[in-house]
Design an enzyme around this catalytic site. Structure first.
Site, PDB file in Angstrom:
ATOM      1  CB  CYS A  79    -104.786  -1.436 -16.109  1.00 27.86           C
ATOM      2  SG  CYS A  79    -105.511  -3.053 -16.814  1.00 27.86           S
ATOM      3  CG  HIS A  80    -107.644  -0.261 -20.427  1.00 34.18           C
ATOM      4  ND1 HIS A  80    -107.176  -1.448 -19.978  1.00 34.18           N
ATOM      5  CD2 HIS A  80    -107.619  -0.644 -21.974  1.00 34.18           C
ATOM      6  CE1 HIS A  80    -107.741  -2.587 -20.714  1.00 34.18           C
ATOM      7  NE2 HIS A  80    -108.032  -1.565 -21.930  1.00 34.18           N
TER       8      HIS A  80
END
Length: 230
Positions: free
Chosen positions: A165-166
């Site tokens: 994800c991030h």
């Protein structure tokens, strides 16, 4: 890097296949003829082989999960459980002391105990690094010099690094993403491209031990490939 383990994995599979079949045949003598029939036997054999191989694969391995407050809950707890189920020792490493607080979609959620403060560890202590996402978590880590150096040391040593994800935002600060094939949450793609990475919209990508995925929807593939690379 993962491809280089093919022969070793094949040998291990052969060994665990032998052990599982011996174990199963021994137990089969005590149960009904129906269960000893072809289909049931082969089904049970497959289950035993899977458990013998997967559950022991990461025995003796140590994995660091680096996180700050604001990690996306499922992106830490799911990989952690998968790694532990495969036999690895997993430490939550953080600049925080005591506990680190998670985020669940749109609100604060669980607090997890911190096993090691970032000041107490080095990459040499671990076999692999895992980076969960969450918007707040990697944004805090990327401004922490100790966290950046910790992640950089894994990449420089060629040790497996997994980020979802991030999570890959922290890796941008290492300056070591040039020509690496990666994925991430959609909004992070421009940052990764600017850092020299080749960004792709795929559920999971492995590049020489660097494992990346886009979102919690990809966790099944992410967890599987992460365990394969350690």
């Amino acid at each position: 890097m993962c491809a280089s383990y093919t022969i070793i994995i094949a040998a291990n599979m052969h060994f665990f296949h032998y052990k599982a079949v011996r174990f199963l045949n021994k137990r089969m003598r005590k149960i009904t003829p129906f269960i000893r029939s072809g289909f049931c036997y082969h089904l049970l054999k497959s289950i035993f082989i899977f458990k013998f191989f997967i559950m022991a694969k990461l025995n003796g391995k140590k994995v660091a999960i680096l996180s700050e407050n604001g990690f996306e809950e499922i992106e830490l707890t799911s990989p952690k459980k998968a790694l532990e189920d495969a036999g690895a020792t997993v430490h939550i490493v953080s600049p925080q002391k005591g506990k680190v607080k998670g985020w669940n979609h749109d609100h604060w959620s669980t607090e997890l105990p911190v096993d090691k403060n970032i000041s107490e560890v080095k990459a040499d202590d671990y076999d692999a690094l895992m980076l969960p996402g969450g918007v707040l978590n990697p944004d805090k880590l990327r401004t922490n010099k100790e966290a950046v150096e910790f992640a950089k040391d894994f990449l420089e040593a060629g040790k497996p690094v997994a980020a979802i994800c991030h999570g890959p935002q922290l890796l941008i600060e290492t300056g070591l993403l040039e020509d690496r094939d990666m994925t991430s949450y959609l909004s992070v793609q421009t940052d990764l491209k600017n850092a020299g990475a080749n960004w792709h919209d795929r559920e999971v990508i492995i590049d020489n031990g660097l494992v990346t995925s886009r979102s919690p929807e990809d966790l099944e593939a992410f967890n599987k490939k992460t365990s394969m690379c350690i």
